[in-house]
Design a protein around this motif. Structure first.
Motif, mmCIF file in Angstrom:
data_model
loop_
_atom_site.group_PDB
_atom_site.id
_atom_site.type_symbol
_atom_site.label_atom_id
_atom_site.label_comp_id
_atom_site.label_asym_id
_atom_site.label_seq_id
_atom_site.Cartn_x
_atom_site.Cartn_y
_atom_site.Cartn_z
ATOM 1 N N GLY A 5 -6.999 -3.459 -2.653
ATOM 2 C CA GLY A 5 -7.608 -3.046 -1.204
ATOM 3 C C GLY A 5 -9.489 -2.784 -0.749
ATOM 4 O O GLY A 5 -9.779 -2.339 0.027
ATOM 5 N N ARG A 26 -8.405 -10.109 -2.657
ATOM 6 C CA ARG A 26 -8.673 -9.538 -1.813
ATOM 7 C C ARG A 26 -8.088 -9.202 -0.709
ATOM 8 O O ARG A 26 -6.444 -10.165 -0.268
ATOM 9 C CB ARG A 26 -9.736 -11.378 -0.610
ATOM 10 C CG ARG A 26 -11.238 -11.137 -1.224
ATOM 11 C CD ARG A 26 -12.427 -12.043 -0.362
ATOM 12 N NE ARG A 26 -13.356 -12.247 -1.593
ATOM 13 C CZ ARG A 26 -13.838 -13.510 -0.935
ATOM 14 N NH1 ARG A 26 -13.998 -13.872 -0.177
ATOM 15 N NH2 ARG A 26 -15.260 -13.563 -1.831
ATOM 16 N N CYS A 27 -7.704 -8.345 -0.681
ATOM 17 C CA CYS A 27 -5.843 -7.627 0.168
ATOM 18 C C CYS A 27 -6.410 -7.329 1.617
ATOM 19 O O CYS A 27 -7.408 -6.374 1.584
ATOM 20 C CB CYS A 27 -5.626 -6.863 -0.669
ATOM 21 S SG CYS A 27 -5.003 -7.094 -2.545
ATOM 22 N N SER A 28 -5.938 -7.845 2.624
ATOM 23 C CA SER A 28 -6.098 -7.260 4.016
ATOM 24 C C SER A 28 -5.331 -5.380 4.305
ATOM 25 O O SER A 28 -4.600 -5.415 3.327
ATOM 26 C CB SER A 28 -5.398 -8.637 4.577
ATOM 27 O OG SER A 28 -5.634 -7.447 6.109
ATOM 28 N N LYS A 29 -5.825 -4.831 5.095
ATOM 29 C CA LYS A 29 -5.394 -4.194 5.474
ATOM 30 C C LYS A 29 -3.960 -3.953 6.165
ATOM 31 O O LYS A 29 -3.035 -2.967 6.363
ATOM 32 C CB LYS A 29 -6.455 -3.002 6.751
ATOM 33 C CG LYS A 29 -7.696 -2.583 5.686
ATOM 34 C CD LYS A 29 -8.307 -2.484 6.322
ATOM 35 C CE LYS A 29 -9.837 -1.416 5.603
ATOM 36 N NZ LYS A 29 -10.688 -1.329 6.281
ATOM 37 N N THR A 30 -4.148 -5.428 6.641
ATOM 38 C CA THR A 30 -2.564 -4.987 7.578
ATOM 39 C C THR A 30 -1.540 -6.153 6.882
ATOM 40 O O THR A 30 -0.479 -5.750 7.665
ATOM 41 C CB THR A 30 -3.089 -5.905 8.909
ATOM 42 O OG1 THR A 30 -3.529 -6.879 8.482
ATOM 43 C CG2 THR A 30 -3.548 -5.094 9.520
ATOM 44 N N SER A 31 -2.046 -6.822 5.855
ATOM 45 C CA SER A 31 -0.994 -8.326 5.435
ATOM 46 C C SER A 31 -0.852 -7.958 3.893
ATOM 47 O O SER A 31 -1.473 -7.150 3.377
ATOM 48 C CB SER A 31 -1.041 -9.081 6.062
ATOM 49 O OG SER A 31 -2.539 -9.529 5.490
ATOM 50 N N ARG A 32 -0.327 -8.611 3.172
ATOM 51 C CA ARG A 32 -0.121 -9.479 1.694
ATOM 52 C C ARG A 32 -1.587 -9.394 1.273
ATOM 53 O O ARG A 32 -2.537 -9.909 1.580
ATOM 54 C CB ARG A 32 0.997 -9.969 1.458
ATOM 55 C CG ARG A 32 2.188 -10.406 1.782
ATOM 56 C CD ARG A 32 3.335 -11.248 1.707
ATOM 57 N NE ARG A 32 4.859 -11.026 1.749
ATOM 58 C CZ ARG A 32 5.125 -12.119 2.886
ATOM 59 N NH1 ARG A 32 4.454 -13.672 3.461
ATOM 60 N NH2 ARG A 32 6.641 -11.486 2.700
ATOM 61 N N CYS A 33 -1.070 -9.199 -0.602
ATOM 62 C CA CYS A 33 -2.802 -9.318 -0.537
ATOM 63 C C CYS A 33 -2.424 -10.831 -1.316
ATOM 64 O O CYS A 33 -1.883 -12.096 -1.250
ATOM 65 C CB CYS A 33 -2.946 -9.146 -2.492
ATOM 66 S SG CYS A 33 -3.303 -7.393 -2.016
ATOM 67 N N ARG A 42 0.541 -1.094 0.007
ATOM 68 C CA ARG A 42 -0.038 0.247 0.047
ATOM 69 C C ARG A 42 0.831 1.633 -0.193
ATOM 70 O O ARG A 42 0.326 2.430 -1.457
ATOM 71 C CB ARG A 42 -1.039 -0.051 1.672
ATOM 72 C CG ARG A 42 -1.951 -0.698 0.491
ATOM 73 C CD ARG A 42 -2.748 -1.027 2.321
ATOM 74 N NE ARG A 42 -3.579 -2.187 2.314
ATOM 75 C CZ ARG A 42 -4.749 -2.092 2.844
ATOM 76 N NH1 ARG A 42 -5.298 -0.959 1.433
ATOM 77 N NH2 ARG A 42 -5.450 -2.773 2.100
#
Length: 391
Positions: A138, A384-391, A54
């Motif tokens: 994201g 589906r990309c997490s806000k805290t980790s990798r896609c 990001r």
């Protein structure tokens, strides 16, 4: 007090353990990297392994391959970062914060992201300006239920991470064009993404389905296009390369189609090609009704290390050739290291040479054995990309 002899014995015991502790993690990381490499194709490995993607979104522009080359013209110190905060649309007077404003009004290099999940219903097609990136990573962004995207006489465009579906035909009217000028726009057929006289275009990691005409058209002299990591499903006409049988200018068209997932419920045109050249590699074909790959007007196509899984029941032959013209024997449809399941077959051109992509150094990439195609296309479509980790 420990004697010198005892110390020597201890060191002989401890040293091997220390060596194992020191070098085993590196070995495991190397092994794990190799495993990840098999599960993730070369485009995704370029940016998805970075947990802080990001903060470095523009790294994506260095990850493209095939005929589009590297999209480095889309980044640099003069790059404008623009965030879509408003899903509404005004085709003539777009408001700041809307997709149309960012894609059509801003001049120069612009990188478009989205503040949140949103459903965008366009009143008219959005005309995307040159040097524009639309980056949906994201967020869960849908462009659906009316008009969709048009790349008209533009260059250096990236469309990544968008769900585009249920696109409908549009009658002629006026619309905000590129460079912020209102222009007349003719009849639009209802494609998800259409390229008209466009070049250096990268379409990556989108999910496209259920549109009234086609999902992706590359037409009227468009060239240097890479279509990668997309999921095409639930569609009659999927992908058209070349405008029509009378548009000779498309003989210069070059398109790379790689790491895509076609199906389920796709009928035809994966792709259908006229005049130009297509390199179709490492894609997964999950059935077809009429055909998977076809075309007319002496096209050249190299199908390389794809996995073709025929439907049950359904037509098993992968290819279709239009036979109502004089040039039918000049076709070059070649299958190299493709894999076939459930009775699928590929009618290749007899004799002649197998056309090569002739990529430059920056366009070139390694074609992986077809047995790995399911892994290479596992993440096709929007991620589906997490806000805290990798896609």
């Amino acid at each position: 007090m420990v004697s010198p002899g005892t110390k020597l014995i201890l060191w002989r015991f401890i040293l091997p353990i220390a060596m194992i502790a020191l070098f085993t993690p590196n070995f495991c990381l190397a092994k794990q990297s190799k495993i990840n490499g098999l599960k993730m194709n070369v485009i995704d490995r370029c940016w998805r392994l970075n947990a802080e993607w990001r903060k470095h979104r523009s790294q994506l522009a260095t990850c493209s391959l095939g005929y589009v080359g590297k999209m480095v013209n889309n980044i640099g110190k003069d790059l404008v970062h623009y965030k879509v905060i408003d899903p509404s649309d005004d085709p003539i007077n777009p408001k700041p914060g809307t997709l149309r404003y960012g894609a059509s009004m801003i001049q120069g290099k612009v990188w478009i992201t989205f503040q949140r999940d949103m459903h965008i219903k366009l009143e008219r097609p959005v005309l995307i300006s040159s040097f524009t990136t639309i980056d949906g990573r994201g967020t869960n962004v849908h462009i659906a239920d009316n008009a969709c995207l048009l790349i008209f006489k533009a260059t250096n465009v990236i469309i990544h991470g968008i769900r585009i579906h249920h696109c409908k035909p549009q009658s002629p009217g006026i619309v905000m064009g590129t460079h912020g000028k209102v222009i007349p726009l003719g009849q639009v057929d209802g494609d998800a993404i259409r390229l008209v006289t466009a070049s250096n275009i990268w379409i990556d990691h989108n999910t496209l389905y259920d549109c009234q005409d086609g999902l992706l058209d590359v037409t009227r002299g468009s060239t240097n296009v890479t279509i990668s990591n997309n999921w095409f499903r639930n569609q009659d006409k999927v992908m058209l390369l070349g405008h029509d049988d009378g548009y000779v200018r498309d003989q210069n068209m070059k398109v790379t189609v790689v790491y895509n997932h076609f199906g389920p419920n796709c009928n035809q045109r994966m792709p259908r090609i006229r005049y130009g050249y297509a390199h179709v590699a490492n894609n997964l074909y999950q059935g077809w009704v009429q055909y998977a790959i076809g075309g007319s007007m002496s096209p050249s196509l190299k199908s390389e290390a794809n996995l073709f899984v025929a439907s049950t029941p359904g037509r098993k032959e992968v290819t279709w050739r239009k036979v109502s013209h004089k040039n039918e024997d000049r076709w070059e449809f070649h299958s190299v290291r493709d894999a076939f399941e459930n009775g699928a077959s590929f009618m290749v051109t007899k004799g002649g040479r197998v056309p090569k992509p002739n990529y430059s150094k920056e366009q070139c990439f390694k074609i992986v054995d077809a047995k790995f195609v399911r892994s290479l296309t596992r993440w096709s479509g929007t991620l589906r990309c997490s806000k805290t980790s990798r896609c």
